[in-house]
Design an enzyme around this catalytic site. Sequence first.
Site, PDB file in Angstrom:
ATOM      1  CB  SER A 148       1.976  11.383  10.696  1.00 12.17           C
ATOM      2  OG  SER A 148       2.125  10.796   9.818  1.00 12.17           O
ATOM      3  CB  SER A 149       6.942   9.244   8.937  1.00  9.99           C
ATOM      4  OG  SER A 149       5.706   8.325   8.485  1.00  9.99           O
ATOM      5  NE  ARG A 191      -1.880  -1.290   9.228  1.00 10.66           N
ATOM      6  CZ  ARG A 191      -1.698  -1.930   7.873  1.00 10.66           C
ATOM      7  NH1 ARG A 191      -1.687  -3.203   7.530  1.00 10.66           N
ATOM      8  NH2 ARG A 191      -1.498  -0.964   6.878  1.00 10.66           N
ATOM      9  NE  ARG A 251       5.896   6.674   0.902  1.00  8.74           N
ATOM     10  CZ  ARG A 251       4.811   6.476   1.763  1.00  8.74           C
ATOM     11  NH1 ARG A 251       3.837   5.622   1.538  1.00  8.74           N
ATOM     12  NH2 ARG A 251       5.043   6.897   3.200  1.00  8.74           N
ATOM     13  CG  ASP A 267       0.532   0.564  10.165  1.00 12.89           C
ATOM     14  OD1 ASP A 267      -0.123   1.331  10.995  1.00 12.89           O
ATOM     15  OD2 ASP A 267       0.639   1.141   8.731  1.00 12.89           O
ATOM     16  NE  ARG A 304      -4.277   0.619  14.030  1.00  8.48           N
ATOM     17  CZ  ARG A 304      -3.581   0.687  12.647  1.00  8.48           C
ATOM     18  NH1 ARG A 304      -2.562   1.038  12.876  1.00  8.48           N
ATOM     19  NH2 ARG A 304      -4.463   0.650  11.708  1.00  8.48           N
ATOM     20  CE  LYS A 364      -2.866   0.995   3.585  1.00  5.54           C
ATOM     21  NZ  LYS A 364      -3.102   2.281   4.270  1.00  5.54           N
ATOM     22  CB  SER A 365       3.888   2.160   1.961  1.00  7.35           C
ATOM     23  OG  SER A 365       3.256   2.117   3.193  1.00  7.35           O
TER      24      SER A 365
END
Length: 401
Positions: free
Chosen positions: A154-155, A361, A25, A290, A320, A20-21
Amino acid sequence: MIRIAPVDEVKGSLKAPPSKSYTHRAYFLALLAEGRSKVLEPLFSRDTLATLEAIKTFGALVDRDSIVPPGELSAGYINALESGTTARFSVAIAAIAKGKTTIDGIGRLRERPFDGLVMALQSLGVKVLGNRLPIVVYGGSVEKRKVEVNASKSSQFASALLLLASRIGLEVEIVNPVSRPYIEVTLKTMEAFGVEFERFENKISVYPGVRGTKFNVPGDYSSASFFLAAGALYGKVRVENLQRDDPQADAKILDVLEEFGANVRVGRSHVEVERNELRPLNIDCSDFPDLFPVLAVLASYAEGKSVITGRQLRFKESDRIHAIAVNLARAGIRVRELQNGLEIWGGKPKGFEVVSFNDHRIVMAMAVLALGADGETIVRDEQVVSKSYPNFFEDLWRILQ
C-alpha cells in the site's frame, strides 16, 4: 433496493464530488499545522467522517470547515470504521501522541495489511503492537530521523510516514511502492500546507513545519471515472470540477478511455467523453487500483479478450479480483481469475442481481455495467456507496434523465 433498467443512451453533465484522497490528507495536515486551517469543499462520506473523528481524538477542534490544531497531540481510541487511509495515517501520527493510542476498525479493514508501516515505525524506535487492527501505539517521541518503508502492499504506508515527517522532520526512503500517484497527491497537499522537502530518486527529505492554510479540495477522478466510463459505453457525459494536471492516480482513466477507443476531450476544469468504437484492454493498474472495477466494466463490452492486472487488488475493501469475477459471471460475461487480475471476454451483459461484497466500488461499477445489460439489474446493498460517494445514485439518475 435499487432496480436498474437498461437505457438506450446516456447523455448529460454533472459536477465531480470532492476528492476523498485530498480530504483525508488535508484533515491530517490541519491537525499537524501551526495555526488554524480551513478545508473548503471537503468530501463528506463514511471514510472522511472517520478521519474527522480521528483528528478530534488527537485533539483538533473542528467547527464546520475550520480546524484548530492542539498544542500537543492527545492519545486515545480511534475507530477508523472501514477506512484504510484513516487507520494507516492514524497509526503513524499516534507515534507523536504521548501515551497509548489504539487504532481499530470494522469489517474487512481488520484483515488488511499494516506490516510495512508498523515495521517502519518500529525501526524509528516507536513501540507498536500488532500488524493488523487493532493496533496499539505507545507514542510521545521518535528516536531517529531516517526511515525505510516497504510500500509494496500500500502506498498509504509511505504517505502516512510523509505526514508524520511534516511535523517532526524525516528522511523517508520508499521501497517498491504501488500506487505511486497517491504519494504525489500527499506531497502536493503537503506543499499547500507549506511543508518543504527535497527528493532524490526514492528518498524524500521532509523538513518539519506545517502552516495552517485555506485548502480547496479538488474534484475526484475516482468517483468521476464511473460516469466517464458511462459516456464511453452509452453516449456522451461531461464531468465538471476535474483539474487537468492533477496528480490523482485515477486521472489515468483519461488515457485508458482513449486507448479503449472513446472520444475524450479535456478542458481546463472539465472532461467530456463520448462513445466510439470499443477495443479490448491490456493494462496493469497497480498504480491506480481503484480503477480496476470500472475498467472491468469497459472490458465487458469490448469484443475480444481483455487482461487487467494489479499487484494489490486482492487487498482492498474486498478481494476485488474475485468480487468482479463473481459479478461478471452472474451477468453472463466470460471471465477467468488470475492470481493478480482477470481475463475478460467482452460481449453483451444480461441483467443480474449484484453481489456487493460490502465494497462501494463494486456496487458503483456494476451499476454502470447494468445500464447496457439485457434486462433489469437489482442492487440490494446500495447504501455501501456512502463509504466514498453518498450521492452516487442521485448523480447517476441525473445523467439518465
